[in-house]
Scaffold this motif. Structure first.
Motif, PDB file in Angstrom:
ATOM      1  N   ASP A   1       0.720  -7.970  -3.185  1.00  0.00           N
ATOM      2  CA  ASP A   1       0.619  -6.591  -3.711  1.00  0.00           C
ATOM      3  C   ASP A   1      -0.852  -6.301  -4.001  1.00  0.00           C
ATOM      4  O   ASP A   1      -1.447  -6.899  -4.904  1.00  0.00           O
ATOM      5  N   ILE A   2      -1.391  -5.367  -3.246  1.00  0.00           N
ATOM      6  CA  ILE A   2      -2.832  -5.094  -3.379  1.00  0.00           C
ATOM      7  C   ILE A   2      -3.106  -3.824  -4.196  1.00  0.00           C
ATOM      8  O   ILE A   2      -4.244  -3.366  -4.258  1.00  0.00           O
TER       9      ILE A   2
ATOM     10  N   ILE B   1      -4.202  -9.431 -15.738  1.00  0.00           N
ATOM     11  CA  ILE B   1      -3.035  -8.609 -15.383  1.00  0.00           C
ATOM     12  C   ILE B   1      -2.940  -8.592 -13.868  1.00  0.00           C
ATOM     13  O   ILE B   1      -3.956  -8.451 -13.176  1.00  0.00           O
ATOM     14  N   THR B   2      -1.720  -8.739 -13.386  1.00  0.00           N
ATOM     15  CA  THR B   2      -1.551  -8.815 -11.933  1.00  0.00           C
ATOM     16  C   THR B   2      -0.238  -8.159 -11.533  1.00  0.00           C
ATOM     17  O   THR B   2       0.724  -8.201 -12.313  1.00  0.00           O
ATOM     18  N   PRO B   3      -0.186  -7.530 -10.349  1.00  0.00           N
ATOM     19  CA  PRO B   3       1.113  -7.032  -9.878  1.00  0.00           C
ATOM     20  C   PRO B   3       2.066  -8.214  -9.742  1.00  0.00           C
ATOM     21  O   PRO B   3       1.635  -9.327  -9.416  1.00  0.00           O
ATOM     22  N   HIS B   4       3.343  -7.965  -9.963  1.00  0.00           N
ATOM     23  CA  HIS B   4       4.333  -9.044  -9.898  1.00  0.00           C
ATOM     24  C   HIS B   4       4.280  -9.755  -8.539  1.00  0.00           C
ATOM     25  O   HIS B   4       4.179  -9.111  -7.499  1.00  0.00           O
ATOM     26  N   ALA B   5       4.376 -11.075  -8.586  1.00  0.00           N
ATOM     27  CA  ALA B   5       4.396 -11.860  -7.347  1.00  0.00           C
ATOM     28  C   ALA B   5       5.832 -12.275  -7.055  1.00  0.00           C
ATOM     29  O   ALA B   5       6.436 -13.010  -7.834  1.00  0.00           O
TER      30      ALA B   5
ATOM     31  N   MET C   1      -6.812 -12.838  12.095  1.00  0.00           N
ATOM     32  CA  MET C   1      -6.600 -11.386  12.045  1.00  0.00           C
ATOM     33  C   MET C   1      -5.682 -10.997  10.883  1.00  0.00           C
ATOM     34  O   MET C   1      -5.787  -9.894  10.354  1.00  0.00           O
ATOM     35  N   VAL C   2      -4.797 -11.914  10.466  1.00  0.00           N
ATOM     36  CA  VAL C   2      -3.888 -11.591   9.363  1.00  0.00           C
ATOM     37  C   VAL C   2      -4.668 -11.546   8.046  1.00  0.00           C
ATOM     38  O   VAL C   2      -4.596 -10.564   7.295  1.00  0.00           O
ATOM     39  N   THR C   3      -5.447 -12.598   7.781  1.00  0.00           N
ATOM     40  CA  THR C   3      -6.205 -12.608   6.520  1.00  0.00           C
ATOM     41  C   THR C   3      -7.308 -11.539   6.551  1.00  0.00           C
ATOM     42  O   THR C   3      -7.574 -10.890   5.544  1.00  0.00           O
ATOM     43  N   ASP C   4      -7.906 -11.344   7.715  1.00  0.00           N
ATOM     44  CA  ASP C   4      -8.959 -10.308   7.813  1.00  0.00           C
ATOM     45  C   ASP C   4      -8.367  -8.927   7.511  1.00  0.00           C
ATOM     46  O   ASP C   4      -8.972  -8.125   6.799  1.00  0.00           O
ATOM     47  N   PHE C   5      -7.189  -8.657   8.074  1.00  0.00           N
ATOM     48  CA  PHE C   5      -6.537  -7.363   7.850  1.00  0.00           C
ATOM     49  C   PHE C   5      -6.277  -7.158   6.347  1.00  0.00           C
ATOM     50  O   PHE C   5      -6.570  -6.104   5.782  1.00  0.00           O
ATOM     51  N   ARG C   6      -5.745  -8.182   5.710  1.00  0.00           N
ATOM     52  CA  ARG C   6      -5.387  -8.044   4.291  1.00  0.00           C
ATOM     53  C   ARG C   6      -6.632  -7.851   3.419  1.00  0.00           C
ATOM     54  O   ARG C   6      -6.652  -6.993   2.539  1.00  0.00           O
ATOM     55  N   LYS C   7      -7.664  -8.630   3.710  1.00  0.00           N
ATOM     56  CA  LYS C   7      -8.900  -8.495   2.908  1.00  0.00           C
ATOM     57  C   LYS C   7      -9.556  -7.135   3.152  1.00  0.00           C
ATOM     58  O   LYS C   7     -10.080  -6.514   2.220  1.00  0.00           O
ATOM     59  N   ALA C   8      -9.519  -6.679   4.396  1.00  0.00           N
ATOM     60  CA  ALA C   8     -10.146  -5.384   4.703  1.00  0.00           C
ATOM     61  C   ALA C   8      -9.393  -4.244   4.017  1.00  0.00           C
ATOM     62  O   ALA C   8     -10.006  -3.274   3.563  1.00  0.00           O
ATOM     63  N   LEU C   9      -8.069  -4.354   3.928  1.00  0.00           N
ATOM     64  CA  LEU C   9      -7.299  -3.334   3.212  1.00  0.00           C
ATOM     65  C   LEU C   9      -7.708  -3.296   1.738  1.00  0.00           C
ATOM     66  O   LEU C   9      -7.872  -2.224   1.161  1.00  0.00           O
TER      67      LEU C   9
ATOM     68  N   LEU D   1       0.854  -1.177   0.000  1.00  0.00           N
ATOM     69  CA  LEU D   1       0.000   0.000   0.000  1.00  0.00           C
ATOM     70  C   LEU D   1       0.896   1.236   0.000  1.00  0.00           C
ATOM     71  O   LEU D   1       0.580   2.264  -0.587  1.00  0.00           O
ATOM     72  N   LEU D   2       2.023   1.111   0.714  1.00  0.00           N
ATOM     73  CA  LEU D   2       3.101   2.102   0.658  1.00  0.00           C
ATOM     74  C   LEU D   2       4.307   1.368   0.110  1.00  0.00           C
ATOM     75  O   LEU D   2       4.463   0.173   0.366  1.00  0.00           O
ATOM     76  N   ASP D   3       5.186   2.088  -0.615  1.00  0.00           N
ATOM     77  CA  ASP D   3       6.450   1.431  -0.932  1.00  0.00           C
ATOM     78  C   ASP D   3       7.612   2.253  -0.370  1.00  0.00           C
ATOM     79  O   ASP D   3       7.409   3.320   0.227  1.00  0.00           O
ATOM     80  N   GLU D   4       8.808   1.730  -0.562  1.00  0.00           N
ATOM     81  CA  GLU D   4       9.989   2.361   0.026  1.00  0.00           C
ATOM     82  C   GLU D   4      10.162   3.791  -0.491  1.00  0.00           C
ATOM     83  O   GLU D   4      10.659   4.664   0.226  1.00  0.00           O
TER      84      GLU D   4
END
Ligand code: FAD
Length: 402
Positions: A273-274, A344-348, A306-314, A63-66
């Motif tokens: 990468d969301i 099309i997908t962000p690089h994995a 909580m990990v998967t919930d956090f990611r899906k909610a983001l 969501l943020l990068d370096e």
């Protein structure tokens, strides 16, 4: 066991607010206080991790990068003042690039974990020691506290991660891979490259021969006296034996997008990468968007919800349109239902999403194009050896992206 009380709101607004709030303190303040673990939000209390950025759950999901983080900080101070913080920010990139060039380190970890999963089922002594460590019931106060803090909040301070990993390996004499797995199942920022390589570093495998030993005096000082006189810690840390580092391989090139204008294109976001790549530049308007979460595929044990919930909610915060994919609704099912000609997908990067995409390609239902971020294409190949060699390139990376 634990009530979940994550201090990480799953929204882009929260990530940007935290970055703006923290940026003015990324200089001297951070350099002086970053090693102090003053306590997390266990049992409903407030978190005292305000002297570090706590941005990692957002950085992990891209969501943020370096570049975003470096820019925000360099708007407030000179590169010299922010030197320590900027170096830490780019450690993540370094680990990612290092793993991209040695992907068998991840597959070897996964193989070790499969073997250990079997040993935990069949060896009751190992199972009891592993369960006690995961539940925070070892009798080593700070360790038990951190196990609970992690399970309750999805976060641990960096110094606590180092002490915890060291005690896990050298005092409790548990396999490092089981500790890395425990972290991956609970950390909101749990990351295949950063986590695996950090555990290897503590174990003395990553920087060969150099281990990290947790000492009672160091814990007392850097927890500001919260844990004084911890007894029973190992007094030496002999490097864990492991196969030699694999040879470095070039990072694979990514074929450019070559879809036809009339193609029905699906955008696939995923748990590495969301953020949608810049599709306008490709002249693409996706007809459907989906999110593939591969977090639970990283472990043979249950991942904290909580990990998967956090990611899906983001993801939901970024786009309410995304269809949630999992084992029941696969990528191929989604592509067929939407009549897609391409995805099309962000690089994995190295990790569970990459393995899932390999299966999609094998199934041959629909071609998949990955788009790698320019910042990753520029930085990852520079992680050829140790961090200090990589660090010399940070000024030029900042010129380009900071
Ligand atoms: C055993 C162990 C396991 C770890 N597992 C993970 C993991 O799975 N995912 C993860 O993101 N980090 C991991 N780390 C690295 C580090 O602990 C976290 O990135 C950091 O604590 C996140 O908190 P923060 O955002 O407040 O960090 P800050 O100190 O505010 O740093 C800012 C950012 O710099 C990066 N960073 C800081 N320290 C490190 C570091 N040592 N290595 C790599 N990047 C760093 C992170 O992106 C972080 O968000 C691990 C460290 C150890 C010792």
């Amino acid at each position: 066991m634990n009530k979940h009380i994550s201090p990480f709101p799953p929204s882009a607004a929260a990530a940007y607010a935290r970055l703006a709030e923290f940026a003015p303190y990324a200089g001297q303040d951070y350099a002086k206080k970053r090693n102090f673990d003053l306590g997390g939000a266990v049992s409903g209390g407030p978190s005292a991790h305000s002297h570090v950025s706590t941005l990692s759950p957002y950085l992990r999901m891209k969501l943020l990068d370096e570049g975003d983080v470096s820019r925000a900080v360099l708007n407030q101070m000179t590169p010299g003042a922010a030197d320590k913080f900027i170096a830490e920010v780019w450690w993540r990139t370094y680990w990612k690039g290092w793993m991209e060039q040695r992907p068998t380190v991840w597959t070897a970890y996964r193989d070790d974990l499969a073997r250990l999963h079997n040993e935990v089922q069949t060896q009751s002594g190992l199972r009891q020691r592993w369960e006690a460590a995961c539940l925070g019931e070892t009798g080593i106060d700070p360790f038990d506290h951190w196990a609970r803090e992690l399970a309750q909040t999805g976060y641990l301070h960096n110094h606590a991660r180092m002490w915890f990993a060291s005690i896990w390996i050298f005092t409790l004499k548990l396999p490092w891979q089981l500790g890395a797995d425990f972290f991956l199942r609970h950390l909101l920022d749990g990351d295949a490259a950063v986590n695996t390589l950090s555990w290897r570093w503590v174990a003395g495998i990553q920087t060969q021969g150099k281990t990290y030993l947790a000492e009672a005096s160091n814990i007392a000082k850097f927890t500001d006296g919260r844990f004084i006189g911890v007894k029973g810690l190992a007094d030496s840390a002999v490097p864990v034996t492991a196969p030699a580092q694999p040879n470095r391989q070039e990072i694979a090139q990514i074929a450019p997008y070559d879809g036809a204008p009339a193609d029905r294109v699906g955008l696939l976001l995923h748990s590495d990468d969301i953020v949608a790549p810049p599709l306008d530049a490709l002249g693409v308007t996706p007809v459907s968007t989906a999110y593939l979460d591969c977090t639970t595929a990283q472990s043979p044990w249950r991942t904290a919800s909580m990990v998967t919930d956090f990611r899906k909610a983001l993801v939901h915060d970024l786009t309410t349109q995304a269809m949630m994919l999992d084992a029941d609704v696969s990528v191929s099912d989604w592509a067929s239902a939407q009549g897609l000609d391409r995805i099309i997908t962000p690089h994995a990067p190295v990790g569970a999403v990459r393995s899932a995409l390999r299966h999609v390609r094998k199934a041959g239902t629909v071609p998949v194009t990955e788009i790698r971020r320019p910042i990753d294409s520029a930085a990852w190949p520079l992680a050829t050896a140790g961090f200090f060699k990589f660090r010399a390139h940070i000024p030029e990376l900042l010129e380009q992206f900071g």
